[in-house]
Write an enzyme that holds these catalytic residues in place. Structure first.
Site, PDB file in Angstrom:
ATOM      1  N   SER A 168       0.030   5.948  19.879  1.00 48.14           N
ATOM      2  CA  SER A 168      -0.482   4.709  20.455  1.00 48.14           C
ATOM      3  C   SER A 168       0.663   4.068  21.213  1.00 48.14           C
ATOM      4  O   SER A 168       1.841   4.322  20.930  1.00 48.14           O
ATOM      5  CB  SER A 168      -0.965   3.760  19.346  1.00 48.14           C
ATOM      6  OG  SER A 168      -1.215   2.465  19.860  1.00 48.14           O
ATOM      7  N   TYR A 221      -0.091  -0.341  10.922  1.00 46.02           N
ATOM      8  CA  TYR A 221      -0.560   0.445  12.067  1.00 46.02           C
ATOM      9  C   TYR A 221       0.607   0.894  12.951  1.00 46.02           C
ATOM     10  O   TYR A 221       0.773   2.090  13.218  1.00 46.02           O
ATOM     11  CB  TYR A 221      -1.579  -0.339  12.892  1.00 46.02           C
ATOM     12  CG  TYR A 221      -2.215   0.516  13.980  1.00 46.02           C
ATOM     13  CD1 TYR A 221      -3.214   1.436  13.665  1.00 46.02           C
ATOM     14  CD2 TYR A 221      -1.794   0.431  15.305  1.00 46.02           C
ATOM     15  CE1 TYR A 221      -3.778   2.244  14.650  1.00 46.02           C
ATOM     16  CE2 TYR A 221      -2.357   1.235  16.292  1.00 46.02           C
ATOM     17  CZ  TYR A 221      -3.348   2.135  15.951  1.00 46.02           C
ATOM     18  OH  TYR A 221      -3.892   2.947  16.925  1.00 46.02           O
TER      19      TYR A 221
END
Length: 322
Positions: A167, A179
């Site tokens: 990401s 995350y």
């Protein structure tokens, strides 16, 4: 000075043409090449599985649910096969690897796309426990590593490639929780694996998407996560943030998730396809205008600037001292 500018512009244009020509060449004999994709129930993985199937690859699509498997089989050709996979369970990973080994035979495995991932639990660091971190790391990081190692000998046999879906938040961490921690880890694993596999002719590529409309950015899931974290939080921490904090954050999140996520998943899927099928794939792909023109540039800025830009519109806790 003007002539120098034109000279540099011409060089940049020449480079772009050269790169376009070099990258457009695709690998031959796609029908002989097996590609293993995780996280195919929905989102990027689901779209990629169907897209590569249409391109002629022999897709092995791993789904977490039977419903995901059934729906995918109905929308694909007979070349595509599905299997159940829970990336947090070593037995499930080993069983899938054995099935793949039997299917690919001496050809080996051309490609692995590590796409499975989750976005919750997520919140300010002091809202979370170490078990919250472990829950996400098991999927987003340790799952990637475990699945890769389980089929790496087959990829080396085919001199194939590994595509890791990280990401843009593996390059900068704009919010708390596990995350970004997990995606920074994927970036590190990707870099070390790429260098380790170079002598064997294996390519290792990384996809770093910005915000896209998938289950990872589903506002209902994200808001439910915030409320669940708040409900189980110690009163002392709730007092630090104030009783209206969750409501204010929910309003901000709805606004952001209504504006930021891109609904065109093919921007990411096309990068994945190129990583799998190009003779000369890129080392990194950053699909999404937000990734290219905001998040990545922000990641290279001095910390004082990135901190200011990320915090200036955030909701302050009730007991904030600055």
């Amino acid at each position: 000075m003007y002539n120098m500018f034109l000279y540099l512009l011409a060089l940049a244009a020449l480079f772009c043409v050269y790169r376009w020509y070099k990258e457009r060449k695709t690998v031959p004999n796609k029908s002989d090449k097996y590609v293993y994709i995780t996280g195919c129930d929905t989102g990027f993985g689901n779209q990629l599985a169907k897209h590569l199937d249409q391109q002629g690859f022999r897709v092995i699509a791993a789904c977490f649910t039977e419903k995901g498997e059934d729906a995918l089989r109905k929308s694909a050709t007979d070349r595509l096969v599905t299997l159940h996979l829970d990336v947090t369970k070593s037995e499930s990973i080993a069983k899938a690897a054995e099935l793949i080994k039997d299917r690919v035979g001496e050809k080996g495995l051309w490609g692995l796309v590590n796409n499975a991932g989750v976005s919750v639990p997520s919140g300010p660091c002091d809202w979370l426990t170490v078990d919250d971190y472990r829950q996400m790391l098991d999927v987003n990081l340790l799952g990637v590593i475990a699945v890769t190692l389980s089929v790496l000998p087959l990829i080396k046999k085919a001199r194939g490639r590994v595509v890791n879906v990280a990401s843009v938040f593996g390059r900068i961490s704009p919010f708390g929780g596990p995350y970004s921690v997990s995606k920074y880890g994927v970036e590190a694993f990707n870099d070390s694996l790429r260098r380790n596999m170079m002598p064997f002719g294996v390519k290792v590529l990384c996809i770093e998407p910005g915000f896209f409309k998938t289950s990872v950015t589903d506002i209902d899931i994200l808001l439910k996560n915030v409320q669940q974290l708040w409900d189980k939080m110690p009163q002392e921490v709730k007092d630090d943030y104030g009783s209206s904090y969750v409501q204010k954050v929910s309003v901000l999140m709805k606004k952001m998730m209504g504006q930021l996520p891109d609904s065109d998943l093919m921007k990411v899927v096309s990068c994945m396809e190129h990583a799998v099928s190009a003779v000369h794939p890129r080392t990194r792909y950053s699909p999404g205008w937000d990734a290219k023109f905001f998040w990545l540039p922000l990641s290279y800025m001095p910390t004082v600037i990135s901190d200011y830009l990320l915090l200036k519109d955030s909701i302050s806790p009730e007991k904030a001292v600055v």
